[in-house]
Each structure stands twice: as structure tokens, then as C-alpha cells.
Motif scaffolding. Sequence first.
Motif, mmCIF file in Angstrom:
data_model
loop_
_atom_site.group_PDB
_atom_site.id
_atom_site.type_symbol
_atom_site.label_atom_id
_atom_site.label_comp_id
_atom_site.label_asym_id
_atom_site.label_seq_id
_atom_site.Cartn_x
_atom_site.Cartn_y
_atom_site.Cartn_z
ATOM 1 N N GLN A 80 13.322 2.111 8.374
ATOM 2 C CA GLN A 80 13.323 0.956 7.480
ATOM 3 C C GLN A 80 12.000 0.199 7.468
ATOM 4 N N ALA A 81 10.899 0.929 7.587
ATOM 5 C CA ALA A 81 9.568 0.341 7.455
ATOM 6 C C ALA A 81 9.133 0.410 5.994
ATOM 7 N N GLU A 82 8.177 -0.429 5.637
ATOM 8 C CA GLU A 82 7.484 -0.340 4.354
ATOM 9 C C GLU A 82 6.274 0.546 4.602
ATOM 10 N N VAL A 83 6.127 1.627 3.841
ATOM 11 C CA VAL A 83 5.108 2.629 4.137
ATOM 12 C C VAL A 83 4.167 2.836 2.956
ATOM 13 N N TYR A 84 2.873 2.887 3.292
ATOM 14 C CA TYR A 84 1.812 3.187 2.323
ATOM 15 C C TYR A 84 1.069 4.409 2.855
ATOM 16 N N ILE A 85 0.967 5.446 2.027
ATOM 17 C CA ILE A 85 0.202 6.627 2.414
ATOM 18 C C ILE A 85 -1.053 6.733 1.566
ATOM 19 N N CYS A 86 -2.068 7.384 2.119
ATOM 20 C CA CYS A 86 -3.217 7.779 1.310
ATOM 21 C C CYS A 86 -3.486 9.244 1.593
ATOM 22 N N ASP A 87 -4.110 9.889 0.630
ATOM 23 C CA ASP A 87 -4.432 11.309 0.747
ATOM 24 C C ASP A 87 -5.500 11.609 -0.298
ATOM 25 N N VAL A 88 -6.125 12.771 -0.196
ATOM 26 C CA VAL A 88 -7.097 13.197 -1.203
ATOM 27 C C VAL A 88 -6.452 14.044 -2.292
ATOM 28 N N ASN A 89 -5.202 14.407 -2.115
ATOM 29 C CA ASN A 89 -4.511 15.323 -3.019
ATOM 30 C C ASN A 89 -3.493 14.554 -3.868
ATOM 31 N N GLN A 90 -3.841 14.287 -5.122
ATOM 32 C CA GLN A 90 -2.950 13.517 -6.001
ATOM 33 C C GLN A 90 -1.620 14.218 -6.232
ATOM 34 N N ALA A 91 -1.623 15.542 -6.360
ATOM 35 C CA ALA A 91 -0.368 16.273 -6.573
ATOM 36 C C ALA A 91 0.566 16.103 -5.376
ATOM 37 N N ALA A 92 0.024 16.145 -4.168
ATOM 38 C CA ALA A 92 0.843 15.948 -2.968
ATOM 39 C C ALA A 92 1.372 14.516 -2.893
ATOM 40 N N ILE A 93 0.534 13.546 -3.288
ATOM 41 C CA ILE A 93 0.985 12.152 -3.334
ATOM 42 C C ILE A 93 2.148 12.018 -4.320
ATOM 43 N N ASP A 94 2.010 12.601 -5.492
ATOM 44 C CA ASP A 94 3.063 12.520 -6.508
ATOM 45 C C ASP A 94 4.360 13.133 -5.997
ATOM 46 N N GLU A 95 4.263 14.267 -5.316
ATOM 47 C CA GLU A 95 5.455 14.926 -4.774
ATOM 48 C C GLU A 95 6.112 14.061 -3.691
ATOM 49 N N ALA A 96 5.298 13.492 -2.802
ATOM 50 C CA ALA A 96 5.837 12.625 -1.746
ATOM 51 C C ALA A 96 6.532 11.412 -2.350
ATOM 52 N N MET A 97 5.925 10.824 -3.376
ATOM 53 C CA MET A 97 6.522 9.648 -4.006
ATOM 54 C C MET A 97 7.815 9.991 -4.739
ATOM 55 N N SER A 98 7.925 11.218 -5.239
ATOM 56 C CA SER A 98 9.180 11.619 -5.886
ATOM 57 C C SER A 98 10.291 11.802 -4.848
ATOM 58 N N GLY A 147 1.338 14.092 8.546
ATOM 59 C CA GLY A 147 1.239 12.752 7.979
ATOM 60 C C GLY A 147 2.493 12.357 7.223
ATOM 61 N N LEU A 148 3.022 13.272 6.415
ATOM 62 C CA LEU A 148 4.248 12.983 5.667
ATOM 63 C C LEU A 148 5.433 12.860 6.619
ATOM 64 N N ALA A 149 5.471 13.670 7.664
ATOM 65 C CA ALA A 149 6.556 13.563 8.647
ATOM 66 C C ALA A 149 6.532 12.204 9.337
ATOM 67 N N ILE A 150 5.340 11.705 9.645
ATOM 68 C CA ILE A 150 5.209 10.373 10.249
ATOM 69 C C ILE A 150 5.688 9.311 9.260
ATOM 70 N N ALA A 151 5.244 9.408 8.019
ATOM 71 C CA ALA A 151 5.669 8.450 6.994
ATOM 72 C C ALA A 151 7.184 8.473 6.834
ATOM 73 N N GLU A 152 7.768 9.664 6.792
ATOM 74 C CA GLU A 152 9.219 9.803 6.639
ATOM 75 C C GLU A 152 9.966 9.170 7.816
ATOM 76 N N ALA A 153 9.457 9.359 9.026
ATOM 77 C CA ALA A 153 10.102 8.761 10.198
ATOM 78 C C ALA A 153 10.098 7.243 10.103
ATOM 79 N N PHE A 154 8.984 6.669 9.671
ATOM 80 C CA PHE A 154 8.935 5.214 9.515
ATOM 81 C C PHE A 154 9.843 4.748 8.381
ATOM 82 N N ILE A 155 9.923 5.509 7.295
ATOM 83 C CA ILE A 155 10.828 5.165 6.198
ATOM 84 C C ILE A 155 12.266 5.144 6.705
ATOM 85 N N GLU A 156 12.641 6.159 7.491
ATOM 86 C CA GLU A 156 13.993 6.219 8.050
ATOM 87 C C GLU A 156 14.267 5.048 8.995
#
Length: 89
Positions: free
Chosen positions: A36-54, A25-34
Motif C-alpha cells: 500500500q505504498a505510493e510508487v513512482y518508477i523511472c526507466d529508459v524504456n517507454q514501452a516497458a513503462i507503459d506495460e507496467a502502468m497497464s 525493479g518492477l518486482a520491487i515496485a510491485e512489492a511496495f504497491i502490495e
Amino acid sequence: MSIIDLLKPRPGLRVFVSAGAAGIGLAIAEAFIEAQAEVYICDVNQAAIDEAMSRFPKLHAGIADVSKQAQVDQIIDDARRKLGGLDVL
């Protein structure tokens, strides 16, 4: 034009990725970010979300369990508000 050029998403897409804070999921999000897409992710793991956002400061995110319809409705509404709509789920 190469096949890679044909497959590359156009810039500016508004993309929602579930289970997007780690792994595939993060690899897909990263590919879209690269791309130049606007990307919104959801997950059940807040720590993983925080790390991805950093790692990706322009990333939008929310926590949701997609097995729960009410949470899905809320997270999709939040993504639409933050991105101004959705083009890709």
C-alpha cells in the motif's frame, strides 16, 4: 510478531524506483504497491513503462536515463510533485 511482519513496509510510503519498469525493479515496485505504498518508477524504456502502468493503474512513472544528471533532477522533481514528497529511493 514474525520477521516477515517486521520487514513489511508501512502503508503510505512514497517510493521511487529507478529501472522500475521490468525485472528486479518492477518486482520491487510491485512489492511496495502490495504494501500500500505510493510508487513512482523511472526507466529508459517507454514501452516497458507503459506495460507496467497497464498492470498497476495507480503507478506513477516517467522516462529518464539515470546516467544523465539533468534527467535525474527532473524525474525526482516530478516524483516529488506527484507523490507529495519521497520516503524511499
